[in-house]
Design an enzyme around this catalytic site. Structure first.
Site, short mmCIF file in Angstrom:
data_model
loop_
_atom_site.label_atom_id
_atom_site.label_comp_id
_atom_site.label_asym_id
_atom_site.label_seq_id
_atom_site.Cartn_x
_atom_site.Cartn_y
_atom_site.Cartn_z
N HIS A 33 0.82 -1.34 0.10
CA HIS A 33 0.08 -0.11 -0.02
C HIS A 33 0.83 1.41 0.13
CE1 HIS A 33 -3.70 2.26 2.03
NE2 HIS A 33 -2.42 3.43 1.93
N GLU A 34 1.79 1.31 0.92
CA GLU A 34 2.66 2.56 0.87
C GLU A 34 3.58 2.73 -0.37
OE1 GLU A 34 1.91 4.56 3.27
OE2 GLU A 34 0.94 3.31 4.45
N HIS B 81 1.71 4.41 -3.17
CA HIS B 81 1.70 5.63 -3.00
C HIS B 81 3.00 6.24 -3.35
CE1 HIS B 81 -1.82 6.41 -0.53
NE2 HIS B 81 -1.32 5.68 0.46
N ASP C 150 -5.51 8.64 3.96
CA ASP C 150 -5.60 8.86 2.41
C ASP C 150 -6.72 9.68 2.15
OD1 ASP C 150 -3.45 7.61 2.05
OD2 ASP C 150 -4.23 5.73 1.94
ZN LIG Z 1 -2.30 5.25 2.21
#
Ligand SMILES: [Zn+2]
Length: 255
Positions: free
Chosen positions: A57-58, A61, A161
């Site tokens: 997930h990170e 980004h 987010d």
């Molecule tokens: Zn996030």
């Protein structure tokens, strides 16, 4: 950050693990040891699998930010989740929305992929009314965890987010600082609810997340103020001739 160890690089981005993350693994292991060594090991493996999804997930980004010309600085793994630090240059609101939304979207993609892999055998087990195997339960729980991660991160509470998406939508109408102040206010209301409800329902993890959102929202506000000040800096910083040079032993008043 203090108390974190260097765990190498992911796609050239520094990856660090906070030592308290290992305390979480120990806590999970010793909480489940009464159900046997195997079960305790499986629980630790499950927590590691969730955090692997958090890292992906990170990473999503960071890599999308890099595509928009912003430099990802580091990814830190904490017991409450991951933090991707990206340089603080504000991008266009539309780009910020894409950078923010790609994280939760990644969790949904992981959940779909897991469902494609494990779904047929899990569905067959349910149809035959037999208990799912340990590996089927593992996949089922990991699908649920990814959906929770996606939904939770989309809450409009800066610095999460969803809060960044809210700020970007506001920034299309107002300036960046004003948009941040409004998004921080919304984030703090949600954080306060987490803290109160967390203590009320004895869900201390939720209360802790509330505290972190509170602190994170404040730091977002400070950052936005700093950026606004930088933007107001006069473009020409050459020293005007009427300024005098002071020597080391000069007094404050000089004749
Ligand atoms: Zn996030």
């Amino acid at each position: 950050m203090k108390w974190s160890i260097n765990a190498g690089r992911l796609f050239g981005i520094k990856f660090r693990i906070h030592v308290t993350f290992f305390l979480l693994l120990l806590y999970v292991f010793f909480s489940d040891i009464k159900e046997g060594f195997g079960q305790a090991g499986l629980s630790v493996l499950f927590v590691c699998a969730i955090f692997a999804c958090v890292i992906i997930h990170e990473l999503s980004h960071s890599l999308v930010a890099r595509r928009f010309g912003r430099e990802p600085k580091s990814i830190m793994l904490l017991p409450i989740g991951g933090v991707a630090t990206i340089d603080m240059m504000p991008t266009k609101p539309s780009q910020e929305i894409v950078i923010s939304i790609v994280g939760p979207a990644t969790n949904i993609v992981i959940a779909i992929l897991l469902a494609l892999v494990g779904g047929p055998s899990i569905a067959a087990a349910f149809n035959k009314s037999v208990n799912p195997t340990a590996s089927q339960l593992f996949i089922l729980n990991l699908i649920a965890a990814n959906i929770v991660l996606a939904v939770f991160n989309l809450l409009p509470a800066l610095p999460m987010d969803g809060g960044r998406v809210l700020r970007s939508i506001l920034a299309m109408k107002f300036d960046y600082l004003r948009a941040t102040i409004w998004a921080v206010a919304v984030g703090k209301v949600i954080a306060a609810f987490f803290v109160v409800y967390g203590f009320y329902s004895r869900n201390f993890l939720l209360a802790l997340i509330g505290f972190f959102i509170f602190a994170g929202a404040d730091s977002e506000k400070r950052q936005a103020i700093y950026l606004a000040m930088l933007a107001q800096r006069p473009p020409d910083l050459t020293i005007p001739p009427e300024y005098i040079n002071l020597e080391q032993d000069d007094r404050i008043t000089r004749q």
